[in-house]
Design a protein around this motif. Structure first.
Motif, PDB file in Angstrom:
ATOM      1  N   ASN A  68       0.843  -1.200   0.000  1.00  0.00           N
ATOM      2  CA  ASN A  68       0.000   0.000   0.000  1.00  0.00           C
ATOM      3  C   ASN A  68       0.878   1.249   0.000  1.00  0.00           C
ATOM      4  O   ASN A  68       2.100   1.167  -0.200  1.00  0.00           O
ATOM      5  CB  ASN A  68      -0.951   0.000   1.201  1.00  0.00           C
ATOM      6  CG  ASN A  68      -0.216  -0.087   2.533  1.00  0.00           C
ATOM      7  OD1 ASN A  68       0.818   0.549   2.735  1.00  0.00           O
ATOM      8  ND2 ASN A  68      -0.752  -0.875   3.464  1.00  0.00           N
ATOM      9  N   GLU A  69       0.254   2.393   0.224  1.00  0.00           N
ATOM     10  CA  GLU A  69       0.985   3.657   0.120  1.00  0.00           C
ATOM     11  C   GLU A  69       2.107   3.770   1.156  1.00  0.00           C
ATOM     12  O   GLU A  69       3.101   4.468   0.916  1.00  0.00           O
ATOM     13  CB  GLU A  69       0.023   4.844   0.222  1.00  0.00           C
ATOM     14  CG  GLU A  69      -0.530   5.155   1.593  1.00  0.00           C
ATOM     15  CD  GLU A  69      -1.641   4.217   2.048  1.00  0.00           C
ATOM     16  OE1 GLU A  69      -2.107   4.379   3.183  1.00  0.00           O
ATOM     17  OE2 GLU A  69      -2.046   3.328   1.258  1.00  0.00           O
ATOM     18  N   THR A  96       1.114  -6.133  -7.864  1.00  0.00           N
ATOM     19  CA  THR A  96       1.036  -4.676  -7.709  1.00  0.00           C
ATOM     20  C   THR A  96       2.339  -3.982  -8.097  1.00  0.00           C
ATOM     21  O   THR A  96       2.538  -2.812  -7.770  1.00  0.00           O
ATOM     22  CB  THR A  96       0.674  -4.298  -6.258  1.00  0.00           C
ATOM     23  OG1 THR A  96       1.655  -4.865  -5.363  1.00  0.00           O
ATOM     24  CG2 THR A  96      -0.703  -4.809  -5.888  1.00  0.00           C
ATOM     25  N   ASN A 216      -4.724   7.757   0.650  1.00  0.00           N
ATOM     26  CA  ASN A 216      -5.422   6.502   0.387  1.00  0.00           C
ATOM     27  C   ASN A 216      -6.920   6.720   0.196  1.00  0.00           C
ATOM     28  O   ASN A 216      -7.702   5.760   0.218  1.00  0.00           O
ATOM     29  CB  ASN A 216      -5.168   5.492   1.514  1.00  0.00           C
ATOM     30  CG  ASN A 216      -5.737   5.933   2.852  1.00  0.00           C
ATOM     31  OD1 ASN A 216      -6.312   7.019   2.958  1.00  0.00           O
ATOM     32  ND2 ASN A 216      -5.567   5.115   3.877  1.00  0.00           N
TER      33      ASN A 216
END
Length: 346
Positions: A68-69, A96, A216
């Protein structure tokens, strides 16, 4: 001889089977030895490390679906805080990888050094794994000197791709990535052959504050027949969403009944500007938007809709997440429309 920093984030390349027979993340303890063996003929100076947060806390290796970020911030921070290296190799899961490559294109835009991401479809622990080959050709690419572009790239299946243009194209083939709207940078196997190492001009990021942050509060949505306007509106109003990536049909069409432009304008007004905008990209794997081609594209020509042209969904999503985290919200639309790092064709 290049001095390289290798950052292991996890992914299939270092996975092991657990007690149930399923592949799960492992620390990749064998990677430093393997990389040194592959480096013998090249003689790079290589430091192989795990991912850590900006505060120095180790981050466990993970399946790429969990990236994720916060991982992007950590990778970019490690790279930007290690200027003594000539290049950076990021080991990453494939699902990803294109998102991370795109995120690094924005957060490391002024680094001016090459970053290569690679991984594998089959773990090193399994026979016939492709990870060894992908690491080997990545190391060889760093040995090519000044011809290697100073941008984030993906090396996979014997080709070198621009990171912010790449997409995963297969779940099982060794040729797992492609850049459908941009040429290859190079073929890496069976030997190095440059295809388009000279990069086209970009607008650059001079007017951006380049905060290494990502919001996000972005959602990606694909249009589909029967999508209800009120349902979409309720989703935006009753959430914390600040921006949408909308994958529209073909060259840029959407159902008239959805009236997307007016719907998003109402959402922006009713959220007092919390919801900022939507960026549209085509849902088709290869191609660009052309909003004036069909009458059904007229509802997409609105103030709160940004034409993503030929950006990949991965690049559009990470760019919007990055732009929303910049301190100057008044620059958001300018940032999203500009060709900052080669993510779109002007």
């Amino acid at each position: 001889m290049a001095k390289l920093l290798v950052i292991n984030t996890g992914g299939t390349i270092s996975m092991q089977k657990d007690a149930t027979g399923s592949l799960s993340a492992s620390a990749g303890d064998e990677l430093p030895t393997l990389i040194e063996q592959l480096n013998v003929a090249l003689d790079h100076h290589i430091d192989c490390v795990g991912l850590v947060t900006p505060s120095g806390t180790p981050m466990a290796t993970s399946d790429s679906s969990s990236i994720n970020e916060q991982h992007w911030i950590a990778i970019a921070h490690m790279i930007n805080q290690a200027p003594s290296y000539d290049g950076y190799l990021v080991l990453h899961g494939t699902d990803t990888m294109a998102y991370t490559a795109s995120a690094l294109a924005f957060s490391c835009a002024n680094l001016n050094k090459p970053i290569i991401l690679t991984g594998a479809q089959v773990p090193l622990s399994s026979p016939g794994g492709d990870g060894v080959q992908n690491i080997r050709v990545s190391l060889e690419a760093f040995a090519s000197g000044s011809t290697l572009p100073n941008i984030p790239m993906i090396a996979f299946g014997g080709v070198l791709l621009r990171g912010c243009r790449a997409r995963k194209s297969s779940t099982h083939s060794a040729l797992g990535f492609d850049s459908p709207n941009a040429p290859l940078i190079a073929e890496l196997f069976p030997k190095l052959r440059w295809v388009s190492p000279t990069l086209p001009a970009v607008d650059g990021v001079a007017n951006c504050d380049l905060t290494n942050s990502f919001s996000n509060r972005v959602m990606q949505l694909s249009l589909h027949p029967g999508l209800d306007a009120e349902m979409l509106k309720a989703m935006i109003l009753n959430s914390s969403i600040e921006g949408l990536i909308v994958r529209v049909f073909g060259t840029g069409t959407a159902p008239d009944a959805l009236d997307l432009g007016n719907l998003l304008s109402e959402c922006r007004e009713q959220t007092n500007g919390r919801f900022e905008c939507a960026v549209i990209v085509t849902d088709v794997y290869n191609g660009s938007l052309e909003l004036s081609r069909y009458a059904a594209g007229k509802t997409l020509q609105a103030d709160d809709i940004i034409d993503g042209k030929d950006m990949t969904p991965e690049a559009a999503t990470t760019k919007l997440m990055w732009a929303l985290a910049q301190p100057r919200r008044d620059k958001l639309r300018e940032i999203m429309r500009a060709n900052l790092v080669g993510e779109l064709t002007p």
